[in-house]
Design an enzyme around this catalytic site. Sequence first.
Site, mmCIF file in Angstrom:
data_model
loop_
_atom_site.group_PDB
_atom_site.id
_atom_site.type_symbol
_atom_site.label_atom_id
_atom_site.label_comp_id
_atom_site.label_asym_id
_atom_site.label_seq_id
_atom_site.Cartn_x
_atom_site.Cartn_y
_atom_site.Cartn_z
ATOM 1 N N GLU A 68 145.612 36.788 111.116
ATOM 2 C CA GLU A 68 146.761 36.192 111.804
ATOM 3 C C GLU A 68 147.838 35.792 110.793
ATOM 4 O O GLU A 68 147.522 35.475 109.645
ATOM 5 C CB GLU A 68 146.334 34.929 112.561
ATOM 6 C CG GLU A 68 145.306 35.188 113.631
ATOM 7 C CD GLU A 68 145.020 33.933 114.454
ATOM 8 O OE1 GLU A 68 145.838 32.999 114.463
ATOM 9 O OE2 GLU A 68 143.949 33.906 115.100
ATOM 10 N N LYS B 17 150.214 33.310 108.965
ATOM 11 C CA LYS B 17 150.136 31.867 108.707
ATOM 12 C C LYS B 17 151.545 31.299 108.768
ATOM 13 O O LYS B 17 152.369 31.565 107.904
ATOM 14 C CB LYS B 17 149.503 31.589 107.341
ATOM 15 C CG LYS B 17 149.258 30.097 107.106
ATOM 16 C CD LYS B 17 148.515 29.858 105.805
ATOM 17 C CE LYS B 17 147.976 28.442 105.675
ATOM 18 N NZ LYS B 17 148.954 27.390 105.778
ATOM 19 N N ARG C 293 148.182 17.006 113.042
ATOM 20 C CA ARG C 293 146.997 17.331 112.240
ATOM 21 C C ARG C 293 146.275 16.046 111.848
ATOM 22 O O ARG C 293 145.081 16.020 111.659
ATOM 23 C CB ARG C 293 147.474 18.070 110.980
ATOM 24 C CG ARG C 293 146.386 18.614 110.117
ATOM 25 C CD ARG C 293 147.014 19.104 108.825
ATOM 26 N NE ARG C 293 146.076 19.803 107.969
ATOM 27 C CZ ARG C 293 145.069 19.238 107.340
ATOM 28 N NH1 ARG C 293 144.836 17.943 107.468
ATOM 29 N NH2 ARG C 293 144.296 19.963 106.550
ATOM 30 N N PHE D 142 146.968 29.406 118.401
ATOM 31 C CA PHE D 142 145.981 30.183 117.650
ATOM 32 C C PHE D 142 144.536 29.897 118.022
ATOM 33 O O PHE D 142 143.637 30.559 117.530
ATOM 34 C CB PHE D 142 146.202 30.099 116.138
ATOM 35 C CG PHE D 142 146.214 28.722 115.553
ATOM 36 C CD1 PHE D 142 145.047 28.009 115.397
ATOM 37 C CD2 PHE D 142 147.411 28.155 115.128
ATOM 38 C CE1 PHE D 142 145.058 26.751 114.837
ATOM 39 C CE2 PHE D 142 147.436 26.887 114.568
ATOM 40 C CZ PHE D 142 146.253 26.184 114.428
HETATM 41 P P1 ATP Z 1 148.169 24.185 104.198
HETATM 42 O O1 ATP Z 1 148.813 23.062 103.466
HETATM 43 O O2 ATP Z 1 147.953 25.436 103.402
HETATM 44 O O3 ATP Z 1 148.749 24.454 105.559
HETATM 45 P P2 ATP Z 1 146.072 22.635 105.320
HETATM 46 O O4 ATP Z 1 145.158 21.810 104.477
HETATM 47 O O5 ATP Z 1 147.045 21.949 106.190
HETATM 48 O O6 ATP Z 1 146.715 23.729 104.377
HETATM 49 P P3 ATP Z 1 144.327 24.739 105.914
HETATM 50 O O7 ATP Z 1 143.079 24.663 106.686
HETATM 51 O O8 ATP Z 1 144.169 24.907 104.482
HETATM 52 O O9 ATP Z 1 145.180 23.484 106.280
HETATM 53 O O10 ATP Z 1 145.217 25.905 106.459
HETATM 54 C C1 ATP Z 1 145.309 26.077 107.822
HETATM 55 C C2 ATP Z 1 146.607 25.512 108.311
HETATM 56 O O11 ATP Z 1 147.553 26.548 108.490
HETATM 57 C C3 ATP Z 1 146.424 24.899 109.670
HETATM 58 O O12 ATP Z 1 146.181 23.518 109.547
HETATM 59 C C4 ATP Z 1 147.703 25.200 110.403
HETATM 60 O O13 ATP Z 1 148.563 24.091 110.344
HETATM 61 C C5 ATP Z 1 148.348 26.327 109.634
HETATM 62 N N1 ATP Z 1 148.427 27.593 110.360
HETATM 63 C C6 ATP Z 1 149.512 28.374 110.440
HETATM 64 N N2 ATP Z 1 149.271 29.489 111.117
HETATM 65 C C7 ATP Z 1 147.983 29.451 111.510
HETATM 66 C C8 ATP Z 1 147.138 30.336 112.247
HETATM 67 N N3 ATP Z 1 147.568 31.500 112.714
HETATM 68 N N4 ATP Z 1 145.851 29.945 112.442
HETATM 69 C C9 ATP Z 1 145.396 28.784 111.967
HETATM 70 N N5 ATP Z 1 146.141 27.913 111.259
HETATM 71 C C10 ATP Z 1 147.434 28.236 111.028
#
Ligand code: ATP
Length: 585
Positions: A249, A251, A271, A340
């Site tokens: 998917e 991001k 979040r 998502f």
């Molecule tokens: P980051 O700062 O890289 O977003 P994070 O710690 O908030 O990291 P991670 O689990 O590392 O969270 O990365 C997933 C995050 O990416 C999710 O919390 C969401 O906010 C974002 N995101 C964007 N697109 C998608 C998607 N298609 N599926 C899931 N998460 C997504």
Amino acid sequence: MEFRKLAEAFEHLEGTSSRLQMTDMLAELFKDARPDEADRIAYLLQGMVAPPFAGIEIGIGEKFVEQAVALATGYPVREVEKLYRDLGDLGSVAERLIEKKKQASLVKKTLSITDVFNSFRKIALAGGAGSQNIKIRTLAELLNNSSPLEARYFCRIPLGRLRLGVGDPTVLDALSVMKKGDKTLRPELERAYNLCSDLGLVARTFMEKGEKGLEKFELVPGNPVRPALAERLSSAREIIDKIGKCAVESKYDGFRLGIHKWDGKIRLFSRRLEDMTSMFPDIVDAVKALKAKEIIFEGEALAFNETTGEYRPFQETIQRKRKHGIAEKVVEFPLHVFAFDVLYLNGRDLTGKPYEERREMLEKLFSGAGVITPSEMQVISRPEKLEAFFDDAVSRGLEGVIAKDLRAPYVAGARKFAWIKLKRSYRGELADTIDVVVVGYYKGRGSRAQFGFGGLLTCVYDGETDEFKTIARIGSGFSEQQMGEFRKTLDAIKVPRRPARVDSLYEPDYWVEPKYVVTVKADEITKSPLHTCGRDAEGIGYALRFPRLISDLGRDKKPEDATTVAEIREMYNMQKRISASEGEA
Ligand code: ATP
């Protein structure tokens, strides 16, 4: 249970610098509690009367607490104020004045935890004309019947200055220790907690129904779900090697929302599990229009130009996070939600179903055009294909991609290889930013003396031990204005010594309660004997090289949501792999 017991426990918790002792003390406390008291204890330990997402703050201003103390002790407000100036803590002021008054007072009512909890709830919920009076009188009544020690906490709780430093995982450990004598039930307790984000509900269910109650625990619409998180790998090949054929998917770089609809109600959670419903009326309208009556789903919201198909930069999306002027910004930066995942539908908890099935439902649910559409997704089994999808996403201004295991269930609150992120990287810089928790700060020297601020001591989170481990001292990236603001904000949460859950070899000029998360960029992760993050038997841990601040103190994360020690270790290994492959090339 008498509140006196809780006050004594608070005093012991304040005095300990060991997390193990903390756990044992809490286990003892729960042992003596009834189930209907366990939830109250869990909330009061955090200085709350409801789970944080309910948005019910006890909140009462200093001036009103002073008046309540004056009313209860018979001392004039002026004297209370003066003593406050001397002692710097209204809890200690109340303690001292109640002590002096003690001899004079006659029969007192013994306060139970429930009495106190109900009084604080009354204070929290009082609103409208005359509410200040109700708050002052209710607090004064509590103080009237209190011992000096109880008075200390009666004042600190509504001022938000309890600061016991007890983390949620520590409470979960304590519940396990209470029943089993050890921490073996932590995974089950944690599972329930991740599904409902309500420590009180978990404590109460566990006390009432034991392990069976935990096994049967399901999502509760209206209670935010702790988000599933992604692991990281450094190349398309590694991803395919790890999970094989997968769903890839885009991001999106916006903000994550957990969206709940049930009983005619709608709630949007960040979040960090905060209620954001009132900020996004455009999304609420779109959710209202959905056919599903009961649903919990997740998506990334971002400002998006529907006509040109252009993603707006994060700086524009972030403009929508505001409490005022919402209507104008809805027009200026309309949001789009890329859904998502779907976790719950019409009474059915879907978290145990494989991704593939959930995705199918998601696509049906959001098949039309409109504000909410499914995230872009392709099922891919070859690294070259994944690479091409990634390049295309990046060329369109996206952050990268997330590959998802087709068979994996949705595991709330966990970082697993069910989701793997691949981000664009820049030469000479870590691809990922790092979220660190501020645990202390340094006085400014030289040109920074005028701001009284010279930098931060920061930690990452160790999920295994529920502790914060140092990883960097940060001195750059601050604007002059930020330096002043940081000092002011951090001064309000100063603590006299190292908090029990902080593991550090450094001694900053001032310790602060681990509360704020900031984001930093760094050039690389290095090995260092000076930091406690990932420290091995030889005393070598990890540090950040050239860390620089890129956010302010308002990040949307709790300290326990900061980058973890395990992630740092992985990023370090990934960095080694990348430089080895660059060497080969
Ligand atoms: P980051 O700062 O890289 O977003 P994070 O710690 O908030 O990291 P991670 O689990 O590392 O969270 O990365 C997933 C995050 O990416 C999710 O919390 C969401 O906010 C974002 N995101 C964007 N697109 C998608 C998607 N298609 N599926 C899931 N998460 C997504």
